[in-house]
Design an enzyme around this catalytic site. Sequence first.
Site, short mmCIF file in Angstrom:
data_model
loop_
_atom_site.label_atom_id
_atom_site.label_comp_id
_atom_site.label_asym_id
_atom_site.label_seq_id
_atom_site.Cartn_x
_atom_site.Cartn_y
_atom_site.Cartn_z
N GLY A 69 35.67 73.22 36.76
CA GLY A 69 35.64 72.41 37.97
C GLY A 69 35.79 70.92 37.69
O GLY A 69 36.52 70.22 38.39
N ASN A 148 27.11 71.80 46.80
CA ASN A 148 26.42 72.56 45.76
C ASN A 148 24.90 72.53 45.90
O ASN A 148 24.22 73.44 45.47
CB ASN A 148 26.81 72.04 44.37
CG ASN A 148 26.80 70.53 44.28
OD1 ASN A 148 27.55 69.85 44.99
ND2 ASN A 148 25.96 69.99 43.42
N ALA A 197 35.37 79.30 37.15
CA ALA A 197 35.08 80.72 36.92
C ALA A 197 33.59 81.02 36.84
O ALA A 197 33.13 82.05 37.33
CB ALA A 197 35.77 81.19 35.64
N HIS A 198 32.82 80.11 36.24
CA HIS A 198 31.42 80.49 35.97
C HIS A 198 30.54 80.48 37.21
O HIS A 198 29.36 80.84 37.15
CB HIS A 198 30.81 79.65 34.84
CG HIS A 198 30.45 78.24 35.18
ND1 HIS A 198 29.15 77.83 35.37
CD2 HIS A 198 31.20 77.12 35.35
CE1 HIS A 198 29.11 76.53 35.61
NE2 HIS A 198 30.35 76.08 35.62
N CYS A 322 15.24 63.68 36.74
CA CYS A 322 13.98 63.12 36.25
C CYS A 322 14.30 62.18 35.10
O CYS A 322 14.77 62.60 34.05
CB CYS A 322 13.10 64.26 35.76
SG CYS A 322 11.43 63.73 35.47
N1 PLP Z 1 32.08 70.90 41.70
C1 PLP Z 1 30.99 71.48 42.20
C2 PLP Z 1 30.76 71.50 43.68
C3 PLP Z 1 30.06 72.08 41.35
O1 PLP Z 1 28.96 72.65 41.85
C4 PLP Z 1 30.29 72.05 39.95
C5 PLP Z 1 29.31 72.62 39.00
O2 PLP Z 1 28.13 72.62 39.23
C6 PLP Z 1 31.47 71.44 39.48
C7 PLP Z 1 32.33 70.87 40.38
C8 PLP Z 1 31.78 71.37 38.03
O3 PLP Z 1 32.29 72.59 37.57
P1 PLP Z 1 32.31 72.94 35.99
O4 PLP Z 1 30.88 73.21 35.61
O5 PLP Z 1 33.17 74.14 35.89
O6 PLP Z 1 32.88 71.75 35.31
#
Ligand code: PLP
Length: 383
Positions: A69, A148, A197-198, A322
Amino acid sequence: MIYLDHNASTPVRPEAQAAMAACLAEHHANPSSLHRDGQRARAAIERAREQVASLLGAKSGEVVFVSGGTEGDHDAVIGAAWALEDRGRRVAISDIEHHAVHGAAQVLMRMGYAIERLPATREGFVDPKVVDSLPADTTLLSLMLANNETGVLQPVAEVATRAHARGMRVHCDAVQAAGKVPIDVRTLGTDYLVISAHKLGGPKGVGALVVSGDAPIEPLLRGSGHEHGLRGGTENLPGIVAMGVAAELAAGELGTERARLMALRQRFETGLSELARDVVIHGERAPRLPNTVNASFPGARSDRLLMALDARGVAASAGSACASGAVEPSPVLIAMGVAEDLAVCALRFSFGHTTSADEIERSLAIIGECVHAVRASTAGARA
Ligand code: PLP
């Protein structure tokens, strides 16, 4: 452990693990090689490209595999801003974007670009009308599909319509939404969309960027023309293959899994309000992901509560950071107008394919005891 932190990372699906192991054993060749072994590796990538495209309503030729991401967001935001530069050096991002998008905007800022910020409402979404007042030289707008931390779904389709009417291109970070709610890049109208993917049952370190139609974009990583010349570097073949399998599984189960998670979420939220009447669920009245609950228990700081929960076998997460003993409230909650003393008490619980109704009941009992204990120790420390 009762794992309620699926938005951070969800367990790799056994089918994806098996595909990854088989790929490591069978596909030693470089997918760019012209011999038969290379072409078999290439075919495995192209199959995964179709699986990912199908989850997102895209054409397989529009899918670019990236390292996750964070990279996808950088590739899209910076690559599009560069490609659109002759129209302006101004980009708009929402206040509630993930660090990955804020980070990409910071890179652009260092290069002299102006960054506009789109505010969030108290319920945690961006009002599409704000698009109409962006400066005319804004070339790209970035709005995530699901937040998120709160899970609040964003009005991406309406924002994209308004942005396109003003000549802007639209990037959407769909990392948290993919596999949890249906996604169709055509219906959304996005020019660039990113998944990882994760977050959907695949491994860490692989993701995809969908570049729709002829949306302009320049590569950040330049090399030997990999990924239609948009992302240099020998492909992460095992990761890509496993991502394809995870995407296909997620697409097949979307309807049933969404309803199942929604029922778990409803039970969990009812349970939380029974055990702490003053609990505040952030974004409660907004359309949200079926798997995410962000709740503040006033008077119980999130770092203390997280540690207490961890000791009792419940894994959750805090949006707050934190730093040297002081708890920094989550910028997302602050952007939603949540008071600081409430924001530092926020915890995120996120469910996934391994979460059961029994785990929800057991975690509720543990959360109730931990909230009580943390509040009592905080009050004791004050006295
Ligand atoms: N964008 C959002 C909304 C996410 O929640 C995350 C990961 O928490 C990312 C981007 C980043 O993805 P990656 O962990 O694959 O770099």
